[in-house]
Design an enzyme around this catalytic site. Structure first.
Site, PDB file in Angstrom:
ATOM      1  N   ASP A  14       0.779  -1.217   0.051  1.00 56.65           N
ATOM      2  CA  ASP A  14      -0.042  -0.110  -0.044  1.00 56.65           C
ATOM      3  C   ASP A  14       0.997   1.188   0.164  1.00 56.65           C
ATOM      4  O   ASP A  14       0.747   2.010   0.880  1.00 56.65           O
ATOM      5  CB  ASP A  14      -0.910   0.105   1.083  1.00 56.65           C
ATOM      6  N   GLU A 222     -11.467   0.167  -3.486  1.00 56.81           N
ATOM      7  CA  GLU A 222     -10.690   0.721  -2.395  1.00 56.81           C
ATOM      8  C   GLU A 222      -9.496   1.493  -2.963  1.00 56.81           C
ATOM      9  O   GLU A 222      -9.027   1.730  -4.355  1.00 56.81           O
ATOM     10  CB  GLU A 222      -9.957  -0.510  -1.571  1.00 56.81           C
TER      11      GLU A 222
HETATM   12  O1  FUB Z   1      -3.093  -3.570   3.391  1.00 61.21           O
HETATM   13  C1  FUB Z   1      -4.655  -3.989   3.720  1.00 61.21           C
HETATM   14  C2  FUB Z   1      -5.506  -3.554   2.552  1.00 61.21           C
HETATM   15  O2  FUB Z   1      -5.166  -4.242   1.408  1.00 61.21           O
HETATM   16  C3  FUB Z   1      -5.374  -2.031   2.044  1.00 61.21           C
HETATM   17  O3  FUB Z   1      -6.010  -1.322   3.201  1.00 61.21           O
HETATM   18  C4  FUB Z   1      -6.289  -2.229   0.806  1.00 61.21           C
HETATM   19  O4  FUB Z   1      -6.299  -1.178   0.050  1.00 61.21           O
HETATM   20  C5  FUB Z   1      -5.669  -3.579   0.193  1.00 61.21           C
HETATM   21  O5  FUB Z   1      -4.330  -2.934  -0.511  1.00 61.21           O
END
Ligand code: FUB
Length: 322
Positions: A14, A222
């Site tokens: 991330d 996301e």
């Molecule tokens: O790293 C945990 C979660 O996985 C992140 O918050 C999302 O965006 C995905 O990459």
């Protein structure tokens, strides 16, 4: 694979990269083997601290500044430190992070430091009215700070449709209705809370209609990120279960944004997540994949590659497979 993990002594994910004091600082998740079985709500991503990395050049040496924030120092902690981001104002650095509180609801927290590499001191409570995951803090050219955030499925955004948390809502409303959009709000002058009512962002197709909930190849999932190029606002994000990084363009920070195309095709692994920045006259995409762990979903590594624009401002699609 052509592009290599930026660090190999730990798993990182991330990446949210910013230029502070002429260096690139990368705010990463720190993936660990927590031994939790994989599920659609992301329980296997059970991270417990953050590290900040920095680079004086790209390519170049990567410095790991050590633990910047530890879950054991956060008074409201439940579990799962997911994707964080950082912004600076008046000599202070503000780290924004999502974490489940003691009732297992994701909230967003702020932690403060005098240095971009931390350590960061957490505020005792989460940001008032905050929810869901993946904050991105964007400073516009007029000096106004905006937070973008949200994530469906394990990120819980679908449980806030009525404005109140409803734990009975499952993954997402898979319907012809407009897809759930990321959220936006201006930040207060003290950077510790929202300065206005939270708004939902609409992403439109080429005919001006909102993307539908069934459109899993284009709808927001996301990892939203905002950057500005030639006066236009570029909102990029992950489509989650279809594993793409896409972008949409708007004329102002709130949108609406019109879908444009793919930035990064699927990488090795389930999640895909990124940030985009300009450094020393070139543009870069920071992203992650699971090459180093030979495909383990929850053990990811960050990478960087150059990002190019076409003369019309569109972004040249990159192949996540190399
Ligand atoms: O790293 C945990 C979660 O996985 C992140 O918050 C999302 O965006 C995905 O990459």
């Amino acid at each position: 694979m052509k592009h290599k993990p930026l660090v190999t002594h730990m798993y990182t994910a991330d990446p949210r990269a910013h230029v502070f004091n002429d260096k690139v600082y990368i705010y990463t998740s720190h993936d660990i083997e927590a031994g939790i079985p994989e599920n659609d709500f992301g329980d296997h991503f059970d991270m417990r601290d953050y590290h900040v990395l920095s680079m004086a050049s790209i390519p170049g040496e990567v410095t790991d500044h050590g633990v910047a924030l530890d879950i054991k120092d956060i008074p409201w902690a439940g579990r799962q430190l997911w994707s964080n981001d950082c912004a600076t104002k008046d000599g202070k650095y503000y780290l924004y992070y999502p974490m489940k509180d003691k009732t297992d609801v994701f909230r967003l927290g702020v932690a403060i430091s005098d240095s971009p590499s931390g350590p960061f001191k957490p505020e005792p409570e989460p940001m008032e009215g905050s929810f869901s995951i993946d904050p991105c803090v964007f400073c516009d050219t007029d000096g106004q700070y905006y937070m973008y955030w949200g994530g469906i499925w394990g990120g819980q955004l679908q449980r806030w449709i009525t404005g109140k948390y409803d734990p009975t809502v499952g993954q997402e409303p898979d319907t012809e209705s407009p897809a759930i959009g990321p959220r936006i709000a201006k930040l207060r002058d003290d950077m510790l809370g929202y300065a206005e009512e939270i708004k939902e962002i609409r992403i439109l197709d080429e005919e001006g209609n909102p993307l539908k909930g069934t459109d899993h190849n284009r709808r927001f999932f996301e990892a939203c990120w905002m950057h500005k190029y030639n006066g236009k606002y570029y909102l990029s994000y992950s489509t989650g279960n279809t594993h793409l990084i896409l972008y949409a363009i708007g004329d102002n920070p709130y949108g609406p944004f019109t879908y444009q195309g793919v930035i990064l095709t699927p990488v090795l692994g389930w999640t895909t997540h990124h940030s985009i920045l300009e450094f020393k006259g070139k543009w870069y995409l920071y992203y992650h994949d699971c090459e180093l762990s030979a495909g383990k979903t929850h053990l990811r590594s960050i990478k960087v590659r150059e990002l190019r624009y076409n003369p019309d401002g569109s972004i040249v699609t990159m192949d996540g497979g190399n």
